[in-house]
Design an enzyme around this catalytic site. Structure first.
Site, PDB file in Angstrom:
ATOM      1  N   ASP A  10     105.478  10.557  24.854  1.00 50.51           N
ATOM      2  CA  ASP A  10     105.964   9.191  25.039  1.00 50.51           C
ATOM      3  C   ASP A  10     107.425   9.218  25.465  1.00 50.51           C
ATOM      4  OD1 ASP A  10     103.506   8.321  24.157  1.00 50.51           O
ATOM      5  OD2 ASP A  10     104.169   8.041  22.082  1.00 50.51           O
TER       6      ASP A  10
HETATM    7  N1  URA Z   1     101.677  11.391  19.689  1.00 49.37           N
HETATM    8  C1  URA Z   1     102.382  10.261  19.944  1.00 49.37           C
HETATM    9  O1  URA Z   1     102.167   9.237  19.341  1.00 49.37           O
HETATM   10  N2  URA Z   1     103.328  10.330  20.906  1.00 49.37           N
HETATM   11  C2  URA Z   1     103.632  11.450  21.594  1.00 49.37           C
HETATM   12  O2  URA Z   1     104.518  11.432  22.438  1.00 49.37           O
HETATM   13  C3  URA Z   1     102.882  12.610  21.300  1.00 49.37           C
HETATM   14  C4  URA Z   1     101.911  12.558  20.344  1.00 49.37           C
END
Ligand code: URA
Length: 235
Positions: A101
């Site tokens: 993310d």
């Molecule tokens: N899980 C999440 O919620 N975000 C990420 O970036 C990676 C794994």
């Protein structure tokens, strides 16, 4: 591979410009001007482009310590991408292996090796991904048990068994074997908690390098590459 593609992959210009340069005789293959942009090469040749030696590596592998605020995409008209962090001279066929993310930091592998990426991301290969997270609320042994057994996050996600290690009331390490959209955040949300900070520490045998500051990258060592290849070959 076509000569114009090899040169474009090495970021020496657009395919259109490179075709013109080749037709003009600006590119020598093993000492001879080759005027056909579709001329077949495999990278083992001595290629001179405008008098400069072109060093071609079939595959490149980078370990990036992703900072927050950068998106895990190959290109974007508005936002900075993880590939932008590799600088303007990077080759054009690189991509991030999976996504973190925008606000997640930590280990991200970047390569142009589609086969390896496919293996690492395949749900069948079960490559472990470990994260450090800071969360609101208090994690309990019940959460650890639920993560271990797998549980319904929502209608679309029943998790595979995961490992949850409590570091303090609001700090955990989580290891998952899948990589669904916002997976860790959704897992904690489903247990009534919110992830405030998320950092990926490892993917299979590959660990975040403590000497690599956020926003920096380095090429994988031969050892790292060998261990990545063998982890996908085994599982
Ligand atoms: N899980 C999440 O919620 N975000 C990420 O970036 C990676 C794994």
């Amino acid at each position: 591979m076509r000569l114009d593609k090899l040169l474009a992959d090495m970021n020496l210009g657009t395919r259109k410009d490179l075709k013109q340069e080749i037709r003009r005789g600006d590119v020598l293959v093993n000492g001879t001007p080759v005027k056909d942009p579709g001329f077949s090469v495999d990278g083992s040749e001595e290629i001179l482009w405008k008098g400069k030696r072109v060093r071609y590596a079939a595959y490149e592998y980078y370990l990036l310590n992703k900072p927050a605020g950068v998106i895990s995409a190959s290109e974007d008209p508005k936002q900075e991408t993880v590939l932008d962090l590799l600088g303007p001279d990077r080759r054009r066929d690189l991509f991030p292996v999976g996504r973190l993310d925008k606000d997640t930091v930590g280990l991200l592998l970047i390569t142009n090796d589609g086969d390896l990426a496919h293996q690492l991301l395949s749900p069948k290969k079960h490559v472990d991904k470990t994260y450090y997270a800071r969360i609101t609320g208090r994690v309990t042994q019940e959460d650890v048990d639920a993560f271990r057994e797998g549980f319904d996050v929502d209608e679309s996600l029943h998790t595979l068994p995961a490992r949850l290690e409590i570091l303090s009331d609001s700090e955990v390490k989580v290891t998952i074997r899948e990589g669904k959209f916002h997976q860790i955040k959704r897992m904690f949300q489903a247990r009534g908690m919110e992830v405030l900070y998320l950092k990926r520490l490892s993917m299979g045998p590959l660990s975040l390098d403590p000497d690599l500051p956020e926003g920096s990258f380095r090429t994988l060592t031969e050892e790292e590459l060998t261990s990545l290849r063998s982890c996908t070959a085994q599982s």
